[in-house]
Design a protein around this motif. Structure first.
Motif, PDB file in Angstrom:
ATOM      1  N   LEU A 155       0.828  -1.203   0.000  1.00 51.01           N
ATOM      2  CA  LEU A 155       0.000   0.000   0.000  1.00 51.01           C
ATOM      3  C   LEU A 155       0.858   1.248   0.000  1.00 51.01           C
ATOM      4  CD1 LEU A 155      -2.494  -1.054   2.834  1.00 51.01           C
ATOM      5  CD2 LEU A 155      -2.811  -1.339   0.362  1.00 51.01           C
ATOM      6  N   ASN A 156       0.273   2.348  -0.433  1.00 48.69           N
ATOM      7  CA  ASN A 156       0.906   3.653  -0.285  1.00 48.69           C
ATOM      8  C   ASN A 156       0.630   4.103   1.152  1.00 48.69           C
ATOM      9  OD1 ASN A 156       1.502   6.401  -0.151  1.00 48.69           O
ATOM     10  ND2 ASN A 156       0.853   6.798  -2.258  1.00 48.69           N
ATOM     11  N   GLY A 157       1.639   4.023   2.015  1.00 52.87           N
ATOM     12  CA  GLY A 157       1.438   4.255   3.440  1.00 52.87           C
ATOM     13  C   GLY A 157       0.845   5.600   3.787  1.00 52.87           C
ATOM     14  N   SER A 158       1.134   6.627   2.988  1.00 58.37           N
ATOM     15  CA  SER A 158       0.608   7.961   3.302  1.00 58.37           C
ATOM     16  C   SER A 158      -0.772   8.202   2.699  1.00 58.37           C
ATOM     17  CB  SER A 158       1.572   9.040   2.804  1.00 58.37           C
ATOM     18  OG  SER A 158       1.695   8.976   1.384  1.00 58.37           O
ATOM     19  N   GLN A 159      -1.212   7.311   1.815  1.00 59.80           N
ATOM     20  CA  GLN A 159      -2.509   7.473   1.143  1.00 59.80           C
ATOM     21  C   GLN A 159      -3.335   6.190   1.215  1.00 59.80           C
ATOM     22  OE1 GLN A 159      -3.696  10.316  -0.275  1.00 59.80           O
ATOM     23  NE2 GLN A 159      -1.883  11.393   0.462  1.00 59.80           N
ATOM     24  N   ALA A 160      -3.130   5.404   2.273  1.00 58.55           N
ATOM     25  CA  ALA A 160      -3.792   4.092   2.349  1.00 58.55           C
ATOM     26  C   ALA A 160      -5.310   4.210   2.342  1.00 58.55           C
ATOM     27  CB  ALA A 160      -3.332   3.346   3.602  1.00 58.55           C
ATOM     28  N   ALA A 161      -5.844   5.295   2.911  1.00 55.41           N
ATOM     29  CA  ALA A 161      -7.298   5.451   2.961  1.00 55.41           C
ATOM     30  C   ALA A 161      -7.915   5.515   1.573  1.00 55.41           C
ATOM     31  CB  ALA A 161      -7.659   6.707   3.757  1.00 55.41           C
ATOM     32  N   HIS A 162      -7.122   5.882   0.580  1.00 52.84           N
ATOM     33  CA  HIS A 162      -7.641   6.025  -0.789  1.00 52.84           C
ATOM     34  C   HIS A 162      -7.176   4.893  -1.703  1.00 52.84           C
ATOM     35  CE1 HIS A 162      -8.913   9.960   0.527  1.00 52.84           C
ATOM     36  NE2 HIS A 162      -7.683  10.234   0.895  1.00 52.84           N
ATOM     37  N   ASP A 163      -6.475   3.915  -1.142  1.00 54.56           N
ATOM     38  CA  ASP A 163      -5.969   2.815  -1.952  1.00 54.56           C
ATOM     39  C   ASP A 163      -7.126   1.893  -2.313  1.00 54.56           C
ATOM     40  OD1 ASP A 163      -4.794   0.110  -2.543  1.00 54.56           O
ATOM     41  OD2 ASP A 163      -2.928   1.211  -2.165  1.00 54.56           O
ATOM     42  N   PRO A 164      -7.279   1.542  -3.606  1.00 51.72           N
ATOM     43  CA  PRO A 164      -8.408   0.686  -3.996  1.00 51.72           C
ATOM     44  C   PRO A 164      -8.394  -0.678  -3.317  1.00 51.72           C
ATOM     45  CG  PRO A 164      -6.874   1.017  -5.831  1.00 51.72           C
ATOM     46  CD  PRO A 164      -6.494   1.988  -4.774  1.00 51.72           C
ATOM     47  N   ARG A 165      -7.216  -1.174  -2.925  1.00 52.93           N
ATOM     48  CA  ARG A 165      -7.161  -2.467  -2.224  1.00 52.93           C
ATOM     49  C   ARG A 165      -7.735  -2.352  -0.820  1.00 52.93           C
ATOM     50  NH1 ARG A 165      -1.089  -2.910  -4.301  1.00 52.93           N
ATOM     51  NH2 ARG A 165      -1.439  -0.692  -3.898  1.00 52.93           N
ATOM     52  N   VAL A 166      -7.512  -1.214  -0.176  1.00 50.03           N
ATOM     53  CA  VAL A 166      -8.103  -0.972   1.144  1.00 50.03           C
ATOM     54  C   VAL A 166      -9.610  -0.822   1.005  1.00 50.03           C
ATOM     55  CG1 VAL A 166      -8.258   0.663   3.061  1.00 50.03           C
ATOM     56  CG2 VAL A 166      -6.020   0.023   2.139  1.00 50.03           C
ATOM     57  N   THR A 167     -10.035  -0.029   0.024  1.00 52.53           N
ATOM     58  CA  THR A 167     -11.471   0.164  -0.199  1.00 52.53           C
ATOM     59  C   THR A 167     -12.167  -1.171  -0.438  1.00 52.53           C
ATOM     60  OG1 THR A 167     -11.066   2.353  -1.144  1.00 52.53           O
ATOM     61  CG2 THR A 167     -13.182   1.315  -1.649  1.00 52.53           C
ATOM     62  N   ALA A 168     -11.550  -2.022  -1.264  1.00 54.03           N
ATOM     63  CA  ALA A 168     -12.160  -3.320  -1.548  1.00 54.03           C
ATOM     64  C   ALA A 168     -12.233  -4.176  -0.285  1.00 54.03           C
ATOM     65  CB  ALA A 168     -11.360  -4.039  -2.626  1.00 54.03           C
ATOM     66  N   ALA A 169     -11.177  -4.178   0.519  1.00 54.33           N
ATOM     67  CA  ALA A 169     -11.151  -5.003   1.731  1.00 54.33           C
ATOM     68  C   ALA A 169     -12.198  -4.556   2.734  1.00 54.33           C
ATOM     69  CB  ALA A 169      -9.764  -4.972   2.356  1.00 54.33           C
ATOM     70  N   VAL A 170     -12.341  -3.233   2.939  1.00 55.28           N
ATOM     71  CA  VAL A 170     -13.323  -2.784   3.925  1.00 55.28           C
ATOM     72  C   VAL A 170     -14.746  -2.972   3.401  1.00 55.28           C
ATOM     73  CG1 VAL A 170     -11.740  -1.201   5.087  1.00 55.28           C
ATOM     74  CG2 VAL A 170     -13.175  -0.333   3.255  1.00 55.28           C
ATOM     75  N   ARG A 171     -14.951  -2.805   2.103  1.00 55.63           N
ATOM     76  CA  ARG A 171     -16.285  -3.057   1.546  1.00 55.63           C
ATOM     77  C   ARG A 171     -16.685  -4.519   1.730  1.00 55.63           C
ATOM     78  NH1 ARG A 171     -16.188   0.337  -4.186  1.00 55.63           N
ATOM     79  NH2 ARG A 171     -16.766   2.367  -3.297  1.00 55.63           N
ATOM     80  N   GLN A 172     -15.740  -5.426   1.483  1.00 49.82           N
ATOM     81  CA  GLN A 172     -16.031  -6.847   1.659  1.00 49.82           C
ATOM     82  C   GLN A 172     -16.314  -7.173   3.120  1.00 49.82           C
ATOM     83  OE1 GLN A 172     -12.466  -8.466  -0.036  1.00 49.82           O
ATOM     84  NE2 GLN A 172     -13.339  -8.654  -2.088  1.00 49.82           N
ATOM     85  N   ALA A 173     -15.537  -6.566   4.025  1.00 51.99           N
ATOM     86  CA  ALA A 173     -15.750  -6.816   5.453  1.00 51.99           C
ATOM     87  C   ALA A 173     -17.103  -6.290   5.896  1.00 51.99           C
ATOM     88  CB  ALA A 173     -14.627  -6.175   6.265  1.00 51.99           C
ATOM     89  N   LEU A 174     -17.466  -5.092   5.445  1.00 47.74           N
ATOM     90  CA  LEU A 174     -18.754  -4.518   5.818  1.00 47.74           C
ATOM     91  C   LEU A 174     -19.905  -5.331   5.227  1.00 47.74           C
ATOM     92  CD1 LEU A 174     -17.851  -0.744   5.388  1.00 47.74           C
ATOM     93  CD2 LEU A 174     -18.344  -1.907   7.553  1.00 47.74           C
ATOM     94  N   ALA A 175     -19.734  -5.806   4.000  1.00 46.96           N
ATOM     95  CA  ALA A 175     -20.776  -6.628   3.386  1.00 46.96           C
ATOM     96  C   ALA A 175     -20.953  -7.929   4.158  1.00 46.96           C
ATOM     97  CB  ALA A 175     -20.430  -6.914   1.931  1.00 46.96           C
ATOM     98  N   ALA A 176     -19.845  -8.484   4.666  1.00 43.58           N
ATOM     99  CA  ALA A 176     -19.930  -9.718   5.444  1.00 43.58           C
ATOM    100  C   ALA A 176     -20.740  -9.529   6.720  1.00 43.58           C
ATOM    101  CB  ALA A 176     -18.528 -10.219   5.778  1.00 43.58           C
ATOM    102  N   LEU A 177     -20.781  -8.291   7.217  1.00 40.93           N
ATOM    103  CA  LEU A 177     -21.539  -7.991   8.433  1.00 40.93           C
ATOM    104  C   LEU A 177     -23.029  -7.811   8.158  1.00 40.93           C
ATOM    105  CD1 LEU A 177     -19.024  -5.554  10.128  1.00 40.93           C
ATOM    106  CD2 LEU A 177     -19.691  -7.822  10.951  1.00 40.93           C
ATOM    107  N   GLY A 178     -23.410  -7.712   6.903  1.00 43.51           N
ATOM    108  CA  GLY A 178     -24.827  -7.664   6.576  1.00 43.51           C
ATOM    109  C   GLY A 178     -25.417  -6.284   6.432  1.00 43.51           C
TER     110      GLY A 178
END
Length: 196
Positions: A155-178
């Motif tokens: 990841l780009n350590g200074s811009q991780a919040a905008h990294d598409p891999r981070v976005t994908a991971a948190v979206r998948q985690a949130l979707a898993a929660l229902g």
């Protein structure tokens, strides 16, 4: 007569990093950015306001920071729990918060609460399994994230919040929660909360 609005699912994000610019903190902000009309994502109050768990302090009323965090967890439909990898496990700040949230023993706000975790580290050393084990021990109903480990190496350590891999991971985690989906989230439940 106006149509009723659909229920809004609220996910509370617990971040185990106390450093303002940490990658874990950025991941937390990326999760909060996933708010949409059917799914509210909010960041829990700073965990550095909690005293170290001490059963002598576990009184009624609870210390203010503890009471506030317990109320936030109680009002949430689910939890997204984030931690840096510290010495092959989760952070001390997060473990302390989970110890407090595992009480009162017979009325823990974590009991039956759908929860999923993500860990952030160059090497996880199995910290994602530690986190799931701890959540289950508190009585939370765990739903493993599809991608439970994020490595700052990719990841780009200074811009991780905008990294598409981070976005994908948190979206998948949130979707898993229902949140925003039909039906309750799946997962495994412990037999009941256990305190430290």
């Amino acid at each position: 007569m106006s149509p009723s609005l659909p229920a809004r699912h609220r996910t509370l994000v617990l971040s185990g990093s106390l450093r303002a610019e940490a990658v874990t903190t950025q991941v937390a902000h990326a999760a909060v950015a996933q708010n949409h009309p059917g799914h509210e994502v909010v960041l829990a109050a700073a965990l550095d306001q909690l005293p170290l768990f001490n059963e002598d302090l576990d009184t009624d009323p609870a210390p203010p920071g503890v009471a506030a965090l317990r109320a936030q967890v109680s009002s949430a439909a689910s939890l997204l729990v984030l931690s840096p990898v510290n010495n092959a496990s989760i952070s001390a700040a997060l473990k302390n918060a989970l110890d407090w949230l595992s009480r009162p023993r017979d009325d823990s706000p974590l009991a039956g609460k759908p929860a999923t975790g993500l860990v952030i580290g160059y090497h996880s050393h199995g910290a994602e399994d530690h986190l799931e084990t701890i959540l289950r021990a508190t009585g939370a109903r765990t739903t493993p994230a599809p991608n439970p480990v994020l490595s700052p190496r990719t990841l780009n350590g200074s811009q991780a919040a905008h990294d598409p891999r981070v976005t994908a991971a948190v979206r998948q985690a949130l979707a898993a929660l229902g949140g925003g989906t039909d039906g309750p989230p799946g997962g495994r439940a412990a037999t009941g909360p256990t305190g430290p």
